[in-house]
Scaffold this motif. Structure first.
Motif, PDB file in Angstrom:
ATOM      1  N   ILE A  23      45.102  10.350   8.334  1.00 38.08           N
ATOM      2  CA  ILE A  23      45.662  11.303   9.290  1.00 38.08           C
ATOM      3  C   ILE A  23      45.941  10.557  10.588  1.00 38.08           C
ATOM      4  CG2 ILE A  23      45.211  13.391  10.632  1.00 38.08           C
ATOM      5  CD1 ILE A  23      43.367  14.292   8.322  1.00 38.08           C
ATOM      6  N   THR A  24      47.168  10.713  11.114  1.00 36.80           N
ATOM      7  CA  THR A  24      47.549   9.991  12.328  1.00 36.80           C
ATOM      8  C   THR A  24      47.704  10.897  13.544  1.00 36.80           C
ATOM      9  OG1 THR A  24      49.884  10.089  11.697  1.00 36.80           O
ATOM     10  CG2 THR A  24      48.628   8.110  11.045  1.00 36.80           C
ATOM     11  N   SER A  25      47.988  12.188  13.354  1.00 35.17           N
ATOM     12  CA  SER A  25      48.076  13.081  14.502  1.00 35.17           C
ATOM     13  C   SER A  25      47.862  14.530  14.082  1.00 35.17           C
ATOM     14  CB  SER A  25      49.422  12.939  15.228  1.00 35.17           C
ATOM     15  OG  SER A  25      50.469  13.441  14.433  1.00 35.17           O
ATOM     16  N   LEU A  26      47.473  15.316  15.064  1.00 28.67           N
ATOM     17  CA  LEU A  26      47.240  16.745  14.877  1.00 28.67           C
ATOM     18  C   LEU A  26      47.801  17.459  16.093  1.00 28.67           C
ATOM     19  CD1 LEU A  26      45.803  19.085  13.322  1.00 28.67           C
ATOM     20  CD2 LEU A  26      43.798  18.609  14.758  1.00 28.67           C
ATOM     21  N   ARG A  27      48.603  18.470  15.855  1.00 30.21           N
ATOM     22  CA  ARG A  27      49.188  19.256  16.949  1.00 30.21           C
ATOM     23  C   ARG A  27      48.883  20.729  16.702  1.00 30.21           C
ATOM     24  NH1 ARG A  27      54.600  18.425  19.969  1.00 30.21           N
ATOM     25  NH2 ARG A  27      54.747  20.397  21.073  1.00 30.21           N
ATOM     26  N   LEU A  28      48.368  21.391  17.728  1.00 27.76           N
ATOM     27  CA  LEU A  28      48.021  22.804  17.646  1.00 27.76           C
ATOM     28  C   LEU A  28      48.852  23.584  18.660  1.00 27.76           C
ATOM     29  CD1 LEU A  28      44.132  22.362  17.698  1.00 27.76           C
ATOM     30  CD2 LEU A  28      45.635  22.461  15.701  1.00 27.76           C
ATOM     31  N   THR A  29      49.426  24.697  18.212  1.00 27.16           N
ATOM     32  CA  THR A  29      50.182  25.579  19.096  1.00 27.16           C
ATOM     33  C   THR A  29      49.664  27.000  18.905  1.00 27.16           C
ATOM     34  OG1 THR A  29      52.122  24.160  18.813  1.00 27.16           O
ATOM     35  CG2 THR A  29      52.497  26.357  19.746  1.00 27.16           C
ATOM     36  N   ASN A  30      49.156  27.580  19.979  1.00 29.55           N
ATOM     37  CA  ASN A  30      48.590  28.935  19.953  1.00 29.55           C
ATOM     38  C   ASN A  30      47.528  29.098  18.871  1.00 29.55           C
ATOM     39  OD1 ASN A  30      50.182  29.798  22.123  1.00 29.55           O
ATOM     40  ND2 ASN A  30      51.890  30.205  20.750  1.00 29.55           N
ATOM     41  N   TYR A  31      46.775  28.063  18.672  1.00 28.73           N
ATOM     42  CA  TYR A  31      45.709  28.055  17.670  1.00 28.73           C
ATOM     43  C   TYR A  31      44.361  28.213  18.377  1.00 28.73           C
ATOM     44  CZ  TYR A  31      42.978  26.695  13.596  1.00 28.73           C
ATOM     45  OH  TYR A  31      42.103  26.690  12.549  1.00 28.73           O
ATOM     46  N   ARG A  96      50.689   7.449   4.230  1.00 27.49           N
ATOM     47  CA  ARG A  96      50.307   6.993   2.887  1.00 27.49           C
ATOM     48  C   ARG A  96      51.086   5.731   2.591  1.00 27.49           C
ATOM     49  NH1 ARG A  96      50.955  12.098  -1.081  1.00 27.49           N
ATOM     50  NH2 ARG A  96      53.057  11.304  -0.963  1.00 27.49           N
ATOM     51  N   ARG A  97      50.814   5.172   1.450  1.00 29.54           N
ATOM     52  CA  ARG A  97      51.545   3.962   1.046  1.00 29.54           C
ATOM     53  C   ARG A  97      53.053   4.197   1.013  1.00 29.54           C
ATOM     54  NH1 ARG A  97      47.180   4.182  -2.731  1.00 29.54           N
ATOM     55  NH2 ARG A  97      45.571   2.751  -2.042  1.00 29.54           N
ATOM     56  N   ASP A  98      53.468   5.440   0.712  1.00 26.47           N
ATOM     57  CA  ASP A  98      54.898   5.738   0.612  1.00 26.47           C
ATOM     58  C   ASP A  98      55.508   6.186   1.937  1.00 26.47           C
ATOM     59  OD1 ASP A  98      53.725   8.237   0.767  1.00 26.47           O
ATOM     60  OD2 ASP A  98      54.917   9.113  -0.840  1.00 26.47           O
ATOM     61  N   GLY A  99      54.768   6.085   3.040  1.00 26.19           N
ATOM     62  CA  GLY A  99      55.315   6.414   4.352  1.00 26.19           C
ATOM     63  C   GLY A  99      54.567   7.521   5.055  1.00 26.19           C
ATOM     64  N   SER A 100      55.187   8.013   6.107  1.00 25.07           N
ATOM     65  CA  SER A 100      54.595   9.050   6.934  1.00 25.07           C
ATOM     66  C   SER A 100      55.060  10.423   6.454  1.00 25.07           C
ATOM     67  CB  SER A 100      55.028   8.821   8.387  1.00 25.07           C
ATOM     68  OG  SER A 100      54.454   9.771   9.225  1.00 25.07           O
ATOM     69  N   HIS A 101      54.167  11.400   6.501  1.00 27.04           N
ATOM     70  CA  HIS A 101      54.477  12.757   6.049  1.00 27.04           C
ATOM     71  C   HIS A 101      53.949  13.763   7.057  1.00 27.04           C
ATOM     72  CE1 HIS A 101      55.718  11.329   2.090  1.00 27.04           C
ATOM     73  NE2 HIS A 101      54.707  10.493   2.186  1.00 27.04           N
ATOM     74  N   ASP A 102      54.602  14.924   7.094  1.00 29.55           N
ATOM     75  CA  ASP A 102      54.199  15.995   7.992  1.00 29.55           C
ATOM     76  C   ASP A 102      53.878  17.240   7.186  1.00 29.55           C
ATOM     77  OD1 ASP A 102      54.785  14.761  10.629  1.00 29.55           O
ATOM     78  OD2 ASP A 102      56.818  14.695   9.813  1.00 29.55           O
ATOM     79  N   LEU A 103      52.798  17.888   7.562  1.00 23.92           N
ATOM     80  CA  LEU A 103      52.446  19.180   6.988  1.00 23.92           C
ATOM     81  C   LEU A 103      52.334  20.153   8.141  1.00 23.92           C
ATOM     82  CD1 LEU A 103      50.110  20.088   4.165  1.00 23.92           C
ATOM     83  CD2 LEU A 103      49.891  21.306   6.310  1.00 23.92           C
ATOM     84  N   ALA A 104      52.986  21.294   8.022  1.00 20.20           N
ATOM     85  CA  ALA A 104      52.912  22.324   9.053  1.00 20.20           C
ATOM     86  C   ALA A 104      52.439  23.617   8.420  1.00 20.20           C
ATOM     87  CB  ALA A 104      54.273  22.527   9.709  1.00 20.20           C
ATOM     88  N   ALA A 105      51.501  24.264   9.091  1.00 19.45           N
ATOM     89  CA  ALA A 105      51.036  25.589   8.686  1.00 19.45           C
ATOM     90  C   ALA A 105      51.458  26.561   9.781  1.00 19.45           C
ATOM     91  CB  ALA A 105      49.520  25.607   8.520  1.00 19.45           C
ATOM     92  N   LEU A 106      52.288  27.523   9.424  1.00 20.59           N
ATOM     93  CA  LEU A 106      52.713  28.563  10.346  1.00 20.59           C
ATOM     94  C   LEU A 106      51.914  29.811  10.005  1.00 20.59           C
ATOM     95  CD1 LEU A 106      54.622  29.535  12.593  1.00 20.59           C
ATOM     96  CD2 LEU A 106      56.226  30.191  10.789  1.00 20.59           C
ATOM     97  N   ILE A 107      51.240  30.369  11.011  1.00 19.03           N
ATOM     98  CA  ILE A 107      50.353  31.507  10.791  1.00 19.03           C
ATOM     99  C   ILE A 107      50.856  32.679  11.626  1.00 19.03           C
ATOM    100  CG2 ILE A 107      47.953  32.283  10.861  1.00 19.03           C
ATOM    101  CD1 ILE A 107      47.358  29.135  11.169  1.00 19.03           C
ATOM    102  N   PRO A 108      51.736  33.525  11.052  1.00 22.57           N
ATOM    103  CA  PRO A 108      52.212  34.694  11.785  1.00 22.57           C
ATOM    104  C   PRO A 108      51.181  35.824  11.723  1.00 22.57           C
ATOM    105  CG  PRO A 108      53.512  34.344   9.778  1.00 22.57           C
ATOM    106  CD  PRO A 108      52.402  33.338   9.797  1.00 22.57           C
TER     107      PRO A 108
END
Length: 131
Positions: A23-31, A96-108
């Protein structure tokens, strides 16, 4: 506030390399208590420091949310949204070995949680427990 202290650990770097993910970064918005917060993580051990009720556990909960799709503290996603807001967002970047990836969780507040990997909507089940 919460601070991140980066400690270098060859043992931890080796473990992350074996697992193939870091894990390289974590961003929180209204969390929870965060209006907007982004932290950069470095190889090795990252230590969260801060006083009581400053949001250290909230950051760990956000990583868990991205990893297994739910909070360890509540079964009601609405509780993850900052008071007075209509939705929260957690963004996690990993390498990962195959590059950088982003996962976003949107919680309405008014509908089901949505997960995206590299911008594409996904069923989170294939990703659960991989981080």
């Amino acid at each position: 506030g919460t601070n991140v202290v980066n400690l270098v650990s060859n043992y931890n770097i080796a473990r992350a390399t074996e697992a193939g993910m870091e894990i390289t970064s974590l961003r929180l918005t209204n969390y929870r208590n965060y209006a907007e917060q982004e932290i950069e993580l470095r190889p090795g051990i990252n230590v969260l420091t801060g006083g009581n009720a400053q949001g250290k556990t909230n950051m760990l909960e956000a990583v868990r949310l991205c990893s297994i799709g739910r909070s360890h503290r509540t079964s009601r996603d609405r509780e993850l949204i900052r008071e007075g807001e209509e939705q929260a967002r957690v963004e996690l970047r990993w390498q990962r070995r195959d590059g950088s990836h982003d996962l976003a969780a949107l919680i309405p507040a008014s509908s089901a949680k949505q997960m995206r990997v590299d911008g594409k909507p996904v069923d989170p089940s294939p990703y659960l427990g991989k981080m």
